[in-house]
Enzyme design. Structure first.
Site: not given
Ligand code: LMR
Length: 394
Positions: A127, A208, A210, A243
Site C-alpha cells: 500500500w 496490517d 484491513a 471496510k
C-alpha cells in the site's frame, strides 16, 4: 518560517478521486480508491450499524472521555474477532486508534520507540501509504520480493531468499489477507515458511489486517494472523473496521501488541497507552462503540455477518464474471488469476502507459500501478472493461 515547508506530492490513490470528479463522461468507471460499492454504485451503511446507531442515540447519555487506550469492551470484542481463542488474552496489549491507518502509524512509532534505527521489510509492492508513513517517520523501508507479475501470484522462493537478509530487531510488514495492491496472498505453506524465517532471524511481524471478511470469510481471513500470533513471541497487529463494518469515515481501528508473557504485555500496554496520549489523547469512540454493539449482540452480529458475506460473495462473482468475459473475448486463460486473487484488489499488469490509455480513451480509472478495485465494478461495466483491457493490449 512556515513558508519553508516543502511541497508534498499528492497521494496517487487519493488524486484519482479528484481526476474522476473532473471527468464528465457518463460512462466513466471508478476502479480507484478501495471502497466497497454495491451494484448501484453506492457505499451503503450496513444494516447492523444503522440499527446500532439508532440504539446508541437512544441509550447514550454522556460523551465524556472513554479510557486512554480506548473502551475496554471494544478492545476485547476486536481481540476475539481477530484472534479467536487461539491466543491467550494475557499476552495481548491493545489501543483503539483512528482507523487502520492510525494503527499502522502507531505501530511504526512503537517500533521506533523500542529500537531506533529498526528497519521495516515491506512486500514489493505494498500500500503506497505504508511507504509514505515510513518515510515520514524516517524509518528505512526494505522491499522484499513478493508478487511475481508473470504468474500474478506470490513468489515464495524469492520472498524467502530476500527475507534471509533480516537482522534481529528488524520488522516485517505483512498483509493478513487480501494483499493491497496485488490481491495475491501466500499459501498456507508460504505463511508457515514466513513464521520460520522471522523466528530464525529474530524479526518482529507487523500485520496490517484491513480486509477481514473480504477474502474467504471472517475466520479464514484471520487464519494467517492467528498462526503468526501463535507462532511468534512478539507480534504487532494493526486492524481496520473501515471496510468490513463499512464505517470508513468514523476512523475505527485497533493496534494490538502480542507479547510472550503477561509482564511484557503490561510493559507494551504502557507504551501503547503513552502513544495514544501523546498523539491525540483519547481515541475516537463512536465507530468503536457501534462495532462493539454489533459484535456483542447476537442478532446484530448475525445480520452483520450475513451482509458482509453477501459483499464478499458479490466480489467473488464479479471476479469470476470478469475472468470469464476476458477468457471468452481473448480466447485465452491468461486472466484466470483474477479468480485466484482475494479481496478488493487485483493488479492487472497494466503499464503506466496502459493505465493512461484506459483513463483517457475508455474513462476507466485505476491506480497507476495497474491496481483495480473489483468492488468498484458492477455487472453492467464488465463488457466495457473487457473490451478496454484487450484494446490496450493486456
Ligand atoms: C485504498 O488502498 O484504496 C484504501 O485503503 C483507501 C486509502 O486510504 O488509500
Amino acid at each position: 518560517m512556515l513558508h519553508l515547508l516543502a511541497p508534498q506530492t499528492a497521494d496517487g490513490i487519493l488524486k484519482l478521486k479528484e481526476q474522476l470528479a473532473g471527468d464528465s463522461r457518463a460512462h466513466k468507471i471508478d476502479l480507484g480508491v478501495g471502497v466497497y460499492k454495491d451494484e448501484g454504485g453506492a457505499t451503503p451503511i450496513m444494516r447492523s450499524i444503522k440499527a446500532a446507531e439508532q440504539r446508541l442515540w437512544q441509550a447514550e447519555d454522556t460523551k465524556t472521555y472513554t479510557s486512554l487506550p480506548g473502551d475496554p469492551a471494544y478492545l476485547d470484542a476486536m481481540r476475539r474477532l481477530i484472534l479467536g481463542s487461539d491466543v491467550a488474552e494475557s499476552r495481548v496489549a491493545a489501543i483503539a486508534t483512528p482507523g487502520g491507518t492510525g494503527a499502522v502509524r502507531q505501530g511504526f512509532e512503537l517500533l521506533q520507540m523500542a529500537r531506533p534505527g529498526a528497519r521495516v521489510f515491506v512486500t514489493d509492492s505494498t500500500w503506497t501509504n505504508h511507504l509514505s508513513i515510513l518515510a515520514h517517520l524516517g524509518i528505512e523501508a526494505v522491499p522484499f520480493r513478493y508478487y511475481d507479475p508473470a504468474t500474478h501470484a506470490v513468489d515464495t522462493d524469492g520472498m524467502l531468499a530476500d527475507l534471509a537478509q533480516l537482522e534481529a530487531g528488524d520488522a516485517v510488514l505483512l498483509h493478513g489477507c487480501c494483499h493491497n495492491p496485488t490481491g495475491a496472498d501466500p499459501d498456507p505453506e508460504g505463511w508457515r515458511a514466513l513464521i520460520e524465517v522471522m523466528n530464525a532471524r529474530g524479526a518482529v511481524p507487523v500485520i496490517d489486517l484491513a480486509y477481514q471478511g473480504f477474502g474467504d470469510g471472517i475466520d479464514a481471513d484471520a487464519a494467517a494472523t492467528r498462526a503468526i500470533a501463535d507462532g511468534c513471541a512478539q507480534v504487532l497487529i494493526a486492524a481496520s473496521c473501515s471496510k468490513n463494518f463499512g464505517i470508513y469515515r468514523e476512523r475505527t481501528g485497533i493496534l494490538m501488541a502480542i507479547m510472550q508473557d503477561a509482564g511484557l504485555r503490561a510493559q507494551a500496554q504502557g507504551a501503547l497507552t503513552h502513544l495514544n496520549r501523546q498523539s491525540y489523547s483519547f481515541p475516537p469512540d463512536h465507530g468503536a462503540r457501534l462495532v462493539t454493539m454489533v459484535l456483542d449482540d447476537p442478532a446484530l452480529r448475525a445480520d452483520w455477518q450475513a451482509e458482509l458475506e453477501g459483499m464478499r460473495a458479490r466480489m467473488m462473482s464479479l471476479r469470476t464474471d470478469l475472468a470469464q468475459a476476458l477468457a471468452e473475448a481473448s480466447g485465452s486463460d491468461r486472466f484466470a488469476y483474477l479468480t485466484h486473487h482475494r479481496g478488493m484488489f487485483s493488479r492487472i499488469g497494466a503499464s503506466p502507459g496502459q493505465v493512461d490509455r484506459l483513463r483517457d480513451e475508455h474513462a476507466i480509472y485505476m491506480v497507476g500501478d495497474g491496481r483495480i478495485n473489483i468492488a468498484g465494478l458492477n455487472a453492467r461495466d464488465i463488457p466495457a472493461l473487457t473490451r478496454a483491457m484487450l484494446d490496450v493490449g493486456l
